[in-house]
Write a protein that holds these residues in place. Structure first.
Motif, PDB file in Angstrom:
ATOM      1  N   MET A   1       0.839  -1.178   0.000  1.00 26.05           N
ATOM      2  CA  MET A   1       0.000   0.000   0.000  1.00 26.05           C
ATOM      3  C   MET A   1       0.888   1.246   0.000  1.00 26.05           C
ATOM      4  O   MET A   1       1.697   1.420   0.889  1.00 26.05           O
ATOM      5  CB  MET A   1      -0.850   0.006   1.264  1.00 26.05           C
ATOM      6  CG  MET A   1      -2.292   0.232   1.036  1.00 26.05           C
ATOM      7  SD  MET A   1      -3.164   0.404   2.623  1.00 26.05           S
ATOM      8  CE  MET A   1      -4.507  -0.656   2.263  1.00 26.05           C
ATOM      9  N   PRO A   2       0.737   2.108  -0.994  1.00 32.86           N
ATOM     10  CA  PRO A   2       1.538   3.325  -1.031  1.00 32.86           C
ATOM     11  C   PRO A   2       1.188   4.285   0.116  1.00 32.86           C
ATOM     12  O   PRO A   2       0.045   4.319   0.576  1.00 32.86           O
ATOM     13  CB  PRO A   2       1.166   3.959  -2.370  1.00 32.86           C
ATOM     14  CG  PRO A   2       0.553   2.874  -3.167  1.00 32.86           C
ATOM     15  CD  PRO A   2      -0.073   1.942  -2.186  1.00 32.86           C
ATOM     16  N   THR A   3       2.165   5.024   0.544  1.00 32.01           N
ATOM     17  CA  THR A   3       1.962   6.084   1.529  1.00 32.01           C
ATOM     18  C   THR A   3       2.006   7.415   0.798  1.00 32.01           C
ATOM     19  O   THR A   3       2.947   7.684   0.049  1.00 32.01           O
ATOM     20  CB  THR A   3       3.056   6.045   2.614  1.00 32.01           C
ATOM     21  OG1 THR A   3       2.951   4.804   3.318  1.00 32.01           O
ATOM     22  CG2 THR A   3       2.907   7.196   3.588  1.00 32.01           C
ATOM     23  N   SER A  17      -1.955   5.882   4.326  1.00 29.79           N
ATOM     24  CA  SER A  17      -1.889   4.730   3.440  1.00 29.79           C
ATOM     25  C   SER A  17      -3.031   4.831   2.438  1.00 29.79           C
ATOM     26  O   SER A  17      -4.152   5.181   2.798  1.00 29.79           O
ATOM     27  CB  SER A  17      -2.020   3.436   4.240  1.00 29.79           C
ATOM     28  OG  SER A  17      -0.909   3.274   5.083  1.00 29.79           O
ATOM     29  N   GLU A  19      -4.900   2.915  -1.066  1.00 29.59           N
ATOM     30  CA  GLU A  19      -5.035   1.699  -1.863  1.00 29.59           C
ATOM     31  C   GLU A  19      -4.880   2.026  -3.336  1.00 29.59           C
ATOM     32  O   GLU A  19      -5.405   3.040  -3.809  1.00 29.59           O
ATOM     33  CB  GLU A  19      -6.397   1.056  -1.627  1.00 29.59           C
ATOM     34  CG  GLU A  19      -6.577   0.535  -0.222  1.00 29.59           C
ATOM     35  CD  GLU A  19      -7.901  -0.184  -0.038  1.00 29.59           C
ATOM     36  OE1 GLU A  19      -8.388  -0.788  -1.013  1.00 29.59           O
ATOM     37  OE2 GLU A  19      -8.414  -0.135   1.083  1.00 29.59           O
ATOM     38  N   ALA A  20      -4.178   1.172  -4.048  1.00 31.86           N
ATOM     39  CA  ALA A  20      -4.054   1.333  -5.491  1.00 31.86           C
ATOM     40  C   ALA A  20      -5.447   1.364  -6.106  1.00 31.86           C
ATOM     41  O   ALA A  20      -6.316   0.584  -5.736  1.00 31.86           O
ATOM     42  CB  ALA A  20      -3.229   0.191  -6.082  1.00 31.86           C
ATOM     43  N   VAL A  90      -4.127   6.517  -7.416  1.00 33.21           N
ATOM     44  CA  VAL A  90      -3.010   5.922  -6.695  1.00 33.21           C
ATOM     45  C   VAL A  90      -2.577   4.631  -7.400  1.00 33.21           C
ATOM     46  O   VAL A  90      -3.415   3.829  -7.802  1.00 33.21           O
ATOM     47  CB  VAL A  90      -3.415   5.619  -5.232  1.00 33.21           C
ATOM     48  CG1 VAL A  90      -2.307   4.882  -4.499  1.00 33.21           C
ATOM     49  CG2 VAL A  90      -3.789   6.907  -4.502  1.00 33.21           C
ATOM     50  N   CYS A  91      -1.267   4.467  -7.529  1.00 34.08           N
ATOM     51  CA  CYS A  91      -0.694   3.217  -8.024  1.00 34.08           C
ATOM     52  C   CYS A  91       0.498   2.873  -7.134  1.00 34.08           C
ATOM     53  O   CYS A  91       0.963   3.710  -6.353  1.00 34.08           O
ATOM     54  CB  CYS A  91      -0.293   3.321  -9.489  1.00 34.08           C
ATOM     55  SG  CYS A  91       1.025   4.489  -9.803  1.00 34.08           S
ATOM     56  N   ASP A  92       0.970   1.650  -7.221  1.00 29.58           N
ATOM     57  CA  ASP A  92       2.050   1.201  -6.353  1.00 29.58           C
ATOM     58  C   ASP A  92       3.298   2.076  -6.447  1.00 29.58           C
ATOM     59  O   ASP A  92       4.009   2.254  -5.468  1.00 29.58           O
ATOM     60  CB  ASP A  92       2.398  -0.258  -6.650  1.00 29.58           C
ATOM     61  CG  ASP A  92       1.295  -1.205  -6.215  1.00 29.58           C
ATOM     62  OD1 ASP A  92       0.568  -0.882  -5.247  1.00 29.58           O
ATOM     63  OD2 ASP A  92       1.143  -2.266  -6.849  1.00 29.58           O
ATOM     64  N   GLY A  93       3.556   2.664  -7.602  1.00 35.47           N
ATOM     65  CA  GLY A  93       4.729   3.513  -7.784  1.00 35.47           C
ATOM     66  C   GLY A  93       4.627   4.874  -7.137  1.00 35.47           C
ATOM     67  O   GLY A  93       5.556   5.681  -7.246  1.00 35.47           O
ATOM     68  N   ASP A  95       4.397   5.488  -3.870  1.00 37.61           N
ATOM     69  CA  ASP A  95       4.797   5.484  -2.470  1.00 37.61           C
ATOM     70  C   ASP A  95       5.699   6.686  -2.189  1.00 37.61           C
ATOM     71  O   ASP A  95       6.729   6.860  -2.845  1.00 37.61           O
ATOM     72  CB  ASP A  95       5.526   4.186  -2.119  1.00 37.61           C
ATOM     73  CG  ASP A  95       5.733   4.039  -0.629  1.00 37.61           C
ATOM     74  OD1 ASP A  95       4.781   4.291   0.132  1.00 37.61           O
ATOM     75  OD2 ASP A  95       6.853   3.679  -0.233  1.00 37.61           O
TER      76      ASP A  95
END
Length: 106
Positions: A1-3, A17, A19-20, A90-93, A95
């Protein structure tokens, strides 16, 4: 989960935090970040989720589409890096994405 890191009006830093797939605005609202009004709930019909994407991130996120660019004309204190957070998915990249919030949304 990205911050996602928000700098609220007044300088308080909030890390949330996200969510993608959700928008940066949704993550802010769900976590009580001060400075994101989100009057239209993410429909991209107002500019009350305006924030400033940190310079280090500007070329790492998708550019604004025409409707967002038009609405940014109504954003209070539009400046370099201004974006509508409802349009940032939001995407994983993402963070560590840093968003500064204006003193007011209008």
């Amino acid at each position: 989960m990205p911050t996602i890191i928000f700098i609220e009006p007044g300088g308080k830093q909030r890390e949330v935090s996200a969510e993608a797939g959700q928008s940066v605005m949704e993550a802010a609202v769900q976590n009580g970040v001060r400075g994101i009004d989100a009057d239209c709930g993410g429909a991209c019909t107002c500019a009350t989720c305006h924030g400033y994407v940190d310079e280090a991130w500007r070329d790492r996120i998708a550019p604004a589409e025409a409707v967002e660019v038009d609405l940014l004309d109504f954003a209070y204190m539009r400046a370099e890096g201004s974006r509508l957070t409802c349009q940032l998915k939001v995407c994983d990249g993402m963070d560590g994405l840093l968003i500064r919030l204006p003193e007011s949304q209008g």
